[in-house]
Design a protein around this motif. Structure first.
Motif, PDB file in Angstrom:
ATOM      1  N   ARG A  54      14.168  35.519  93.931  1.00 18.32           N
ATOM      2  CA  ARG A  54      15.458  35.617  93.305  1.00 18.32           C
ATOM      3  C   ARG A  54      15.771  37.326  93.480  1.00 18.32           C
ATOM      4  O   ARG A  54      14.846  38.133  92.948  1.00 18.32           O
ATOM      5  CB  ARG A  54      16.080  35.087  92.094  1.00 18.32           C
ATOM      6  N   ALA A  59      21.555  40.391  89.215  1.00 13.84           N
ATOM      7  CA  ALA A  59      22.143  39.163  89.400  1.00 13.84           C
ATOM      8  C   ALA A  59      21.306  37.948  89.597  1.00 13.84           C
ATOM      9  O   ALA A  59      21.667  36.899  89.317  1.00 13.84           O
ATOM     10  CB  ALA A  59      23.168  39.232  90.668  1.00 13.84           C
ATOM     11  N   PHE A  61      20.273  36.417  92.415  1.00 12.88           N
ATOM     12  CA  PHE A  61      20.981  35.411  93.301  1.00 12.88           C
ATOM     13  C   PHE A  61      19.703  35.205  94.215  1.00 12.88           C
ATOM     14  O   PHE A  61      18.844  36.045  94.712  1.00 12.88           O
ATOM     15  CB  PHE A  61      22.103  35.887  94.120  1.00 12.88           C
ATOM     16  N   LYS A  66      20.888  33.870 100.396  1.00 13.86           N
ATOM     17  CA  LYS A  66      21.893  35.156 100.913  1.00 13.86           C
ATOM     18  C   LYS A  66      21.610  35.380 102.394  1.00 13.86           C
ATOM     19  O   LYS A  66      22.615  35.785 102.964  1.00 13.86           O
ATOM     20  CB  LYS A  66      21.431  36.343  99.895  1.00 13.86           C
TER      21      LYS A  66
END
Length: 443
Positions: A54, A59, A61, A66
């Motif tokens: 991540r 953040a 994400f 992504k």
């Protein structure tokens, strides 16, 4: 306790001339490139997904997800456009100091990660955007890129794979707002660094209106070890939902501040023990888990797991894992005021809630720090935070409110003590109540 550390990115930092290509290659550097080139691009993305990596920029994400957002369908305009990888090395969050030492001590792991990530998303141009003030870091990374070109790790037909890639090291103009990914793109294109309206998101229309992946330095630098050692190796560290290792930056009132690379889920208590404890004769009062833009915590939270879920459950964020530790000699109000002054100064001014709101936050905090005003001003501060939170154009406004609202939650009595003493109770020279009492004693 030393077994808690998992040096991967930091492992060669103590080696002589660790930043050179020769040393990096002698320790297995650039071997993951051949492993990646033997895989399809989709398989590389799948491996990063399976690893559970991540985003390490704040953040959190999922990195592989992504990458998968990049459109590759040639029947669409976005699919036909060139793809770009942009590395966000504009590290400027107060308390955050992990990417700069990583680029100084081990820049080639970043370069290798850039190559693998660019290959995975089918990009042939990549940019490393570095904060302009750190000239020594810019030169170190530029030299690593030059060495990679000379060795055939960059350029045309890399390692005989048929894959071409060019990498540009770009020096930013020095603005905290350019840590926000769309403001970074504006700066990279030569315009004033201000956030863009989304949608469209960078994955569809990013740099030069083309599909773009933007990742943090540590995120990209983690990719070679994932490809080289396998997704299961990486996911075996950390917690169920927060996989892998990370660099924790400890600063403040600890005996040995520095970078500690450990699995996600380690506790602050363990990290403080690794750092030799708090300075002699003092105890932890409050700390930030991910820089000054994350809600602060107290000594009651030292045993919480430092992972994305554990911090969210405590009402804060893991962020960049910039652990700033303060003992009982520190005035919470003054610390929060200094942070808020930073956000006021760094606001790009594009949106009213942040531009005007941060200015008013500083005015009210400065009055309270001087012992002026009343208890109602605390409610006014919280109301101002409420009017900024979720209403600013980007996360800078939200980050500016975090230390204020969390400090009032945990240390409301300390704010009131400033009003009672007519100034900071930790600094008698600035307290009107203390000065008056001294005059009475003298008389």
């Amino acid at each position: 306790m030393t077994d808690t550390l998992t040096p991967v990115l930091t492992e060669p930092w103590g080696v002589d001339r660790s930043w050179t290509r020769e040393v990096y290659e002698s320790r297995g550097g650039y071997r993951a490139l051949d492993t990646a080139f033997a895989m399809s691009q989709d398989d590389v993305i799948a491996a990063v997904k399976d690893s559970g990596l991540r985003g390490r920029g704040g953040a959190g994400f999922p990195t592989g997800m992504k990458w998968s957002f990049i459109p590759q369908d040639a029947s669409t305009e976005a699919g036909r456009n060139p793809k770009y990888l942009v590395v966000n090395a504009d590290e400027s969050e107060p308390g955050t100091c992990k990417d700069i030492p990583l680029m100084m001590a081990n820049p080639h792991v970043l370069v290798e990660g850039v190559i693998i990530a660019s290959y995975a998303i089918r990009a042939h141009k990549a940019f490393i955007y570095i904060r302009g003030e750190v000239v020594h870091v810019i030169r170190r990374v530029q030299n690593a890129v030059r060495e990679a070109y000379e060795a055939g790790h960059l350029g045309t037909d890399i390692h005989g794979s048929g894959y071409d890639l060019d990498v540009v090291v770009h020096a930013g103009a020095g603005a905290y707002i350019c840590g926000e990914e769309t403001a970074l793109l504006e700066g990279l294109e030569g315009r004033r660094g201000q956030p863009r309206l989304r949608p469209p998101f960078p994955a569809v229309a990013g740099l030069y209106a083309s599909p773009t992946v933007i990742n943090n330095v540590e995120s990209i630098a983690s990719v070679p070890s994932i490809v080289g050692n396998g997704a299961e190796w990486f996911s075996s560290m950390g917690t169920e939902k927060s996989k892998g290792m990370g660099i924790f930056s400890l600063s403040g009132h600890v005996k040995r501040p520095g970078q500690y690379e450990a699995p996600l889920g380690i506790t602050l208590r363990q990290l403080v023990e690794l750092a030799g404890g708090m300075r002699d004769g003092h105890e932890l009062k409050f700390w930030t888990p991910g820089g000054s833009s994350t809600p602060l915590l107290t000594a009651e939270h030292v045993d919480l797991p430092l992972d994305f879920e554990g911090m969210a459950g405590a009402g804060t964020m893991l962020g960049t894992r910039a652990l700033q530790l303060f003992d009982e000699t520190t005035c919470v109000v003054r610390a929060v005021l200094r942070w808020t002054e930073f956000y006021k100064h760094e606001s790009c001014g594009k949106c009213t809630p942040c531009r005007e709101g941060t200015w008013w936050l500083v005015q009210n905090l400065a009055r309270l720090e001087k012992g002026q005003g009343s208890e109602e001003d605390l409610d006014l501060l919280l109301d101002q935070c409420d009017n900024i939170l979720g209403r600013s154009f980007c996360a800078l406004g939200d980050g500016a409110t975090s230390p204020i609202s969390s400090s009032i939650k945990h240390f409301r009595e300390e704010y009131l003590a400033h009003l009672t003493h007519g100034g900071c109770p930790f600094d008698p020279a600035r307290s009107t109540a203390w000065a008056s009492s001294q005059q009475e004693v003298t008389a």
